[in-house]
Design a protein around this motif. Structure first.
Motif, PDB file in Angstrom:
ATOM      1  N   LYS A 241      -1.309  15.698   5.774  1.00 43.35           N
ATOM      2  CA  LYS A 241      -2.422  16.854   5.626  1.00 43.35           C
ATOM      3  C   LYS A 241      -2.566  17.816   6.656  1.00 43.35           C
ATOM      4  O   LYS A 241      -2.662  18.912   6.826  1.00 43.35           O
ATOM      5  CB  LYS A 241      -3.463  16.108   4.590  1.00 43.35           C
ATOM      6  CG  LYS A 241      -2.825  15.847   3.478  1.00 43.35           C
ATOM      7  CD  LYS A 241      -4.073  14.998   2.698  1.00 43.35           C
ATOM      8  CE  LYS A 241      -3.404  14.382   1.213  1.00 43.35           C
ATOM      9  NZ  LYS A 241      -4.190  13.521   0.599  1.00 43.35           N
ATOM     10  N   GLN A 242      -3.241  17.159   7.781  1.00 40.34           N
ATOM     11  CA  GLN A 242      -3.643  17.817   9.090  1.00 40.34           C
ATOM     12  C   GLN A 242      -2.586  18.158   9.863  1.00 40.34           C
ATOM     13  O   GLN A 242      -2.735  19.534   9.997  1.00 40.34           O
ATOM     14  CB  GLN A 242      -4.612  16.852   9.916  1.00 40.34           C
ATOM     15  CG  GLN A 242      -5.566  15.941   9.278  1.00 40.34           C
ATOM     16  CD  GLN A 242      -6.618  16.577   9.532  1.00 40.34           C
ATOM     17  OE1 GLN A 242      -7.358  16.990   8.582  1.00 40.34           O
ATOM     18  NE2 GLN A 242      -7.484  16.501  10.790  1.00 40.34           N
TER      19      GLN A 242
ATOM     20  N   GLY B 299       0.790  -1.324   0.071  1.00 36.99           N
ATOM     21  CA  GLY B 299      -0.040  -0.060   0.002  1.00 36.99           C
ATOM     22  C   GLY B 299       0.734   1.301  -0.108  1.00 36.99           C
ATOM     23  O   GLY B 299       2.196   1.249  -0.652  1.00 36.99           O
ATOM     24  N   THR B 300       0.349   2.306   0.544  1.00 38.65           N
ATOM     25  CA  THR B 300       0.772   3.468   0.499  1.00 38.65           C
ATOM     26  C   THR B 300       2.095   3.640   1.411  1.00 38.65           C
ATOM     27  O   THR B 300       2.546   4.838   1.669  1.00 38.65           O
ATOM     28  CB  THR B 300      -0.139   4.667   0.528  1.00 38.65           C
ATOM     29  OG1 THR B 300      -0.802   4.675   1.607  1.00 38.65           O
ATOM     30  CG2 THR B 300      -1.004   4.729  -0.819  1.00 38.65           C
TER      31      THR B 300
ATOM     32  N   GLY C 176      -3.764   0.891   6.799  1.00 36.33           N
ATOM     33  CA  GLY C 176      -4.087   2.330   7.336  1.00 36.33           C
ATOM     34  C   GLY C 176      -3.425   3.556   6.964  1.00 36.33           C
ATOM     35  O   GLY C 176      -3.392   4.653   7.470  1.00 36.33           O
TER      36      GLY C 176
ATOM     37  N   SER D  99      -3.436   5.287   4.243  1.00 37.57           N
ATOM     38  CA  SER D  99      -4.221   6.377   3.714  1.00 37.57           C
ATOM     39  C   SER D  99      -4.561   7.304   4.857  1.00 37.57           C
ATOM     40  O   SER D  99      -4.426   8.584   4.820  1.00 37.57           O
ATOM     41  CB  SER D  99      -5.144   6.095   2.905  1.00 37.57           C
ATOM     42  OG  SER D  99      -4.702   5.359   1.684  1.00 37.57           O
ATOM     43  N   LEU D 100      -5.003   6.743   5.835  1.00 35.12           N
ATOM     44  CA  LEU D 100      -5.508   7.579   6.846  1.00 35.12           C
ATOM     45  C   LEU D 100      -4.266   8.197   7.771  1.00 35.12           C
ATOM     46  O   LEU D 100      -4.196   9.265   8.078  1.00 35.12           O
ATOM     47  CB  LEU D 100      -6.292   6.807   7.856  1.00 35.12           C
ATOM     48  CG  LEU D 100      -6.820   7.574   9.131  1.00 35.12           C
ATOM     49  CD1 LEU D 100      -7.722   8.807   8.962  1.00 35.12           C
ATOM     50  CD2 LEU D 100      -7.826   6.651  10.001  1.00 35.12           C
TER      51      LEU D 100
ATOM     52  N   ARG E 173      -1.442   9.066   6.618  1.00 34.31           N
ATOM     53  CA  ARG E 173      -0.638   9.980   5.984  1.00 34.31           C
ATOM     54  C   ARG E 173      -1.606  11.314   6.102  1.00 34.31           C
ATOM     55  O   ARG E 173      -1.017  12.160   6.169  1.00 34.31           O
ATOM     56  CB  ARG E 173      -0.314   9.506   4.601  1.00 34.31           C
ATOM     57  CG  ARG E 173       0.708   8.304   4.561  1.00 34.31           C
ATOM     58  CD  ARG E 173       1.187   7.929   3.171  1.00 34.31           C
ATOM     59  NE  ARG E 173       0.054   7.847   2.259  1.00 34.31           N
ATOM     60  CZ  ARG E 173      -0.503   8.487   1.124  1.00 34.31           C
ATOM     61  NH1 ARG E 173      -0.017   9.657   0.918  1.00 34.31           N
ATOM     62  NH2 ARG E 173      -1.580   8.181   0.474  1.00 34.31           N
ATOM     63  N   THR E 174      -2.809  11.146   5.940  1.00 34.76           N
ATOM     64  CA  THR E 174      -3.755  12.139   6.026  1.00 34.76           C
ATOM     65  C   THR E 174      -3.548  12.885   7.127  1.00 34.76           C
ATOM     66  O   THR E 174      -3.458  14.123   7.420  1.00 34.76           O
ATOM     67  CB  THR E 174      -5.216  11.705   5.701  1.00 34.76           C
ATOM     68  OG1 THR E 174      -5.290  11.188   4.377  1.00 34.76           O
ATOM     69  CG2 THR E 174      -6.207  12.975   5.816  1.00 34.76           C
ATOM     70  N   ILE E 175      -3.698  12.240   8.281  1.00 40.22           N
ATOM     71  CA  ILE E 175      -3.198  12.699   9.554  1.00 40.22           C
ATOM     72  C   ILE E 175      -1.984  13.438   9.769  1.00 40.22           C
ATOM     73  O   ILE E 175      -1.861  14.661   9.975  1.00 40.22           O
ATOM     74  CB  ILE E 175      -3.520  11.747  10.693  1.00 40.22           C
ATOM     75  CG1 ILE E 175      -4.952  11.163  10.900  1.00 40.22           C
ATOM     76  CG2 ILE E 175      -3.119  12.436  12.154  1.00 40.22           C
ATOM     77  CD1 ILE E 175      -4.941  10.008  11.744  1.00 40.22           C
TER      78      ILE E 175
ATOM     79  N   LEU F 230       4.933   5.143  -0.007  1.00 43.18           N
ATOM     80  CA  LEU F 230       5.286   6.373  -0.059  1.00 43.18           C
ATOM     81  C   LEU F 230       6.205   7.207   1.107  1.00 43.18           C
ATOM     82  O   LEU F 230       7.196   8.064   0.865  1.00 43.18           O
ATOM     83  CB  LEU F 230       4.032   7.445  -0.305  1.00 43.18           C
ATOM     84  CG  LEU F 230       3.153   7.163  -1.498  1.00 43.18           C
ATOM     85  CD1 LEU F 230       1.716   7.554  -1.476  1.00 43.18           C
ATOM     86  CD2 LEU F 230       3.921   7.504  -2.532  1.00 43.18           C
TER      87      LEU F 230
ATOM     88  N   GLU G  29     -11.788   8.998  16.305  1.00 39.11           N
ATOM     89  CA  GLU G  29     -12.588   8.130  17.373  1.00 39.11           C
ATOM     90  C   GLU G  29     -12.008   6.836  17.415  1.00 39.11           C
ATOM     91  O   GLU G  29     -11.282   6.080  16.426  1.00 39.11           O
ATOM     92  CB  GLU G  29     -14.047   8.151  16.935  1.00 39.11           C
ATOM     93  CG  GLU G  29     -14.809   9.465  17.047  1.00 39.11           C
ATOM     94  CD  GLU G  29     -16.055   9.262  16.746  1.00 39.11           C
ATOM     95  OE1 GLU G  29     -17.028   9.446  17.773  1.00 39.11           O
ATOM     96  OE2 GLU G  29     -16.416   9.136  15.645  1.00 39.11           O
TER      97      GLU G  29
ATOM     98  N   PRO H 216      -8.153  14.278  14.876  1.00 33.52           N
ATOM     99  CA  PRO H 216      -8.317  13.321  15.960  1.00 33.52           C
ATOM    100  C   PRO H 216      -9.334  12.198  15.259  1.00 33.52           C
ATOM    101  O   PRO H 216      -9.908  12.635  14.355  1.00 33.52           O
ATOM    102  CB  PRO H 216      -9.121  14.003  16.998  1.00 33.52           C
ATOM    103  CG  PRO H 216     -10.036  15.040  16.441  1.00 33.52           C
ATOM    104  CD  PRO H 216      -9.108  15.764  15.392  1.00 33.52           C
TER     105      PRO H 216
ATOM    106  N   VAL I  88      -9.661   0.515  11.526  1.00 34.15           N
ATOM    107  CA  VAL I  88      -8.545   0.905  10.628  1.00 34.15           C
ATOM    108  C   VAL I  88      -7.156   0.284  10.905  1.00 34.15           C
ATOM    109  O   VAL I  88      -6.476  -0.407   9.863  1.00 34.15           O
ATOM    110  CB  VAL I  88      -8.273   2.252  10.345  1.00 34.15           C
ATOM    111  CG1 VAL I  88      -7.177   2.613   9.285  1.00 34.15           C
ATOM    112  CG2 VAL I  88      -9.581   3.076   9.920  1.00 34.15           C
TER     113      VAL I  88
ATOM    114  N   GLU J 175     -13.054   4.001  15.167  1.00 30.78           N
ATOM    115  CA  GLU J 175     -12.848   4.104  14.033  1.00 30.78           C
ATOM    116  C   GLU J 175     -11.235   3.620  14.105  1.00 30.78           C
ATOM    117  O   GLU J 175     -10.834   3.159  12.940  1.00 30.78           O
ATOM    118  CB  GLU J 175     -12.595   5.377  13.344  1.00 30.78           C
ATOM    119  CG  GLU J 175     -12.274   5.625  11.928  1.00 30.78           C
ATOM    120  CD  GLU J 175     -13.158   5.391  11.087  1.00 30.78           C
ATOM    121  OE1 GLU J 175     -14.117   4.666  11.231  1.00 30.78           O
ATOM    122  OE2 GLU J 175     -12.732   5.182   9.654  1.00 30.78           O
TER     123      GLU J 175
END
Lengths: 358, 358
Positions: A211-212, A76-77, A201, A203-204, A206-208, A80, A305, A303, A312, A308
């Motif tokens: 990106k966030q 997966g990612t 997990g 994708s999540l 990396r977003t956190i 990256l 939950e 954050p 993931v 979640e």
């Protein structure tokens, strides 16, 4: 027309044959370090050969009805993160782990592995490091790296980009395939500690992180003992082959293992149901183990939950075994003696095929 | 702080779980169309299971010393032509062909196949068409598609971009492995007709067609019967499994086949030497067959020298067999009866392990 024709050649179309030859030389010793006596090393062969040798002494177990078990996966990612960190010495372990841990679930012994590696530009040094990490995964999984393909495709993969896919084949005696059909109420659920996020997990994650939180991969995180976030995310997936194969061999007579699950995308709640009978639930006590700090960091930084997070990520448990309660302590001790972090995380109760987190 | 936290979820990080479920439903019938009785269909299993069943009636041949033969390959930048033509119903055949034709060289029967498919965005329709083309390849190769992974990775693959890798496992009885070691002077070289460019040389073919000639993939070419260049380049790789497996069975007693080669990158001059003893050359009469028009087009459009064409492309011969001269006519007739275009293209002479084109 007396004008001389200007011919075009393969080399001019961008394929670097010298780099390929150089790479083959470099990876050769890594690859051979994984060979057992059952690998047949065919010079210039078109394929990898592996002797099943069902009646030879080379083969520790005899199979009356050998069933071949095959898995494929990528990482997966997580790729990256390795790319951004320019750190290629662990993703190969992830690649092997994803396939061999899956086949282990069915009770299979891994036999051999093949890799497909696609790159923008064939850098012999980087490819050698990646292949050595695949070989390291194979040594950990006690299987042989008998084939692979490295493709240089600049028109598909951008600068520094790459992808990898892995294929593993193992074998299990037909009447010893573990399917989960023997799982019943009262069985104990044992969890084996993970080595961090493993390969799901991302994708999540990396977003956190990127990106966030707008982190760089090299940014150090206090709650992770000051480690760079990229290093923490790259911790390689644990390979559970040796302890679990040993367990199945040591308990070959009583066969207390009724079902197993490799905790990948979907987490405990998504993967354990794959081996639950329709009239059973898995009741899991989420306080039975300490969730590793990387997950606390991601949950807070999101954050995200808690429910979640459990859907993931592996949350610290990378592999689970559902065992006969009469043998649970002995099984836990056996796995512990193999060096695993072992937790009694729950039990099987009446229900409808789902996981209940308590 | 009374402000409500805004939680982030996995779905928001770009992973489309619904599209995945929809795709799994769509590909299910394609996949099952490849299953023989030896595939064990495990609901929710973590791996593909294939019974080797060495003493069962399901298994046509008995193996005393079964050797597993494994191959992996992609289809290179032929992928890009499919992408530009938005034509996904043949590249899966190429994917299967590349691996199964390689294992055939060692005398193996393909048993099963797994695929890894990586995409920018999981379009269930396109993925279903691709997987059906892989299943079609498996049916042609008489093997079962027992596993696969589809990865959606928008941060690695650009819009409409994708890549695929394939993995095949077969079996051969140990003392029937074909290595080329029995090749000797006087042996006859038999060529089987190809179906066009197959899956090699695409970096050069694309440079010629799209950089030099500035064609669009849909441009029609007179010398190719007015076909679009993209269509002609996409003609799927021929799968030689059924005729060659039948040949080896029909000639199981006399064993006249001393060596084989799958003609991939490197062409006849690069691949035949892989099965030549060091004291033999392969003398090939390049007038023994008609070079298909696609190669004439590429040679002229480049222009590319004839010697370079033979080093990059199959030039109309996709698979070669080196056979005992006493059985050459019977072997040719057998392959011809299986529907192959069969050519006597040369013979083995004294030399140093190379191909001489005459």
């Amino acid at each position: 027309m007396s004008q001389e024709k200007k011919y075009i050649s393969y080399a001019e179309s961008g394929v670097n044959i010298d780099a390929n030859d150089q790479m083959v030389d470099r990876i050769s010793s890594s690859v051979k370090s994984t060979f057992g006596p059952r690998v047949m090393d065919l010079k210039n062969g078109f394929a990898g050969l592996f002797s099943l040798d069902s009646d030879s002494k080379l083969f520790k177990k005899n199979y009356d009805h050998p069933v071949l078990v095959a898995c494929t996966d990528g990482v997966g990612t997580k790729i990256l993160i390795a790319q951004q960190m320019k750190k290629f010495d662990t993703v190969g372990i992830d690649l092997v782990a994803m396939s061999v841990n899956d086949m282990l679930v069915q009770g299979a012994d891994p036999l051999f592995f093949l890799d497909y590696l696609a790159v923008n530009k064939l850098d012999p040094e980087n490819v050698a490091v990646m292949v050595e990490s695949i070989a390291e995964g194979c040594r950990q999984a006690n299987c042989s790296l008998i084939g692979g393909e490295t493709a240089e495709m600049p028109d598909i993969y951008g600068q520094d980009e790459f992808d990898m896919a892995g294929f593993a084949v193992g074998v299990v005696e037909k009447d010893r395939i573990i399917t989960g059909e023997k799982v019943r109420q009262g069985d104990i659920i044992i969890g084996l500690g993970s080595n961090g996020v493993h390969s799901n997990g991302f994708s999540l994650a990396r977003t956190i992180c990127f990106k966030q939180q707008k982190l760089n991969v090299t940014d150090k995180i206090d709650s992770l003992n000051g480690r760079a976030i990229g290093d923490a995310l790259l911790d390689p997936t644990k390979i559970y082959v040796r302890p679990v194969v040993k367990l199945l061999e040591d308990f070959a007579d009583t066969r207390p293992v009724h079902g197993m699950a490799h905790i990948t995308g979907g987490g405990l709640v998504g993967n354990i149901p794959r081996v639950l009978p329709s009239d059973c639930d898995a009741s899991i006590d989420k306080n039975a183990w300490q969730v590793p700090p990387i997950f606390d960091y991601l949950a807070q930084a999101g954050p995200v939950e808690e429910s979640e997070m459990f859907r993931v990520f592996n949350m610290g448990i990378g592999f689970t075994l559902i065992v006969d309660p009469a043998h649970a302590d002995a099984v836990m001790q056996n796995l512990s003696e193999s060096g695993e972090n072992v937790y009694r995380i729950g039990e099987i109760v009446g229900g409808s095929g789902k996981v209940i987190l308590k």
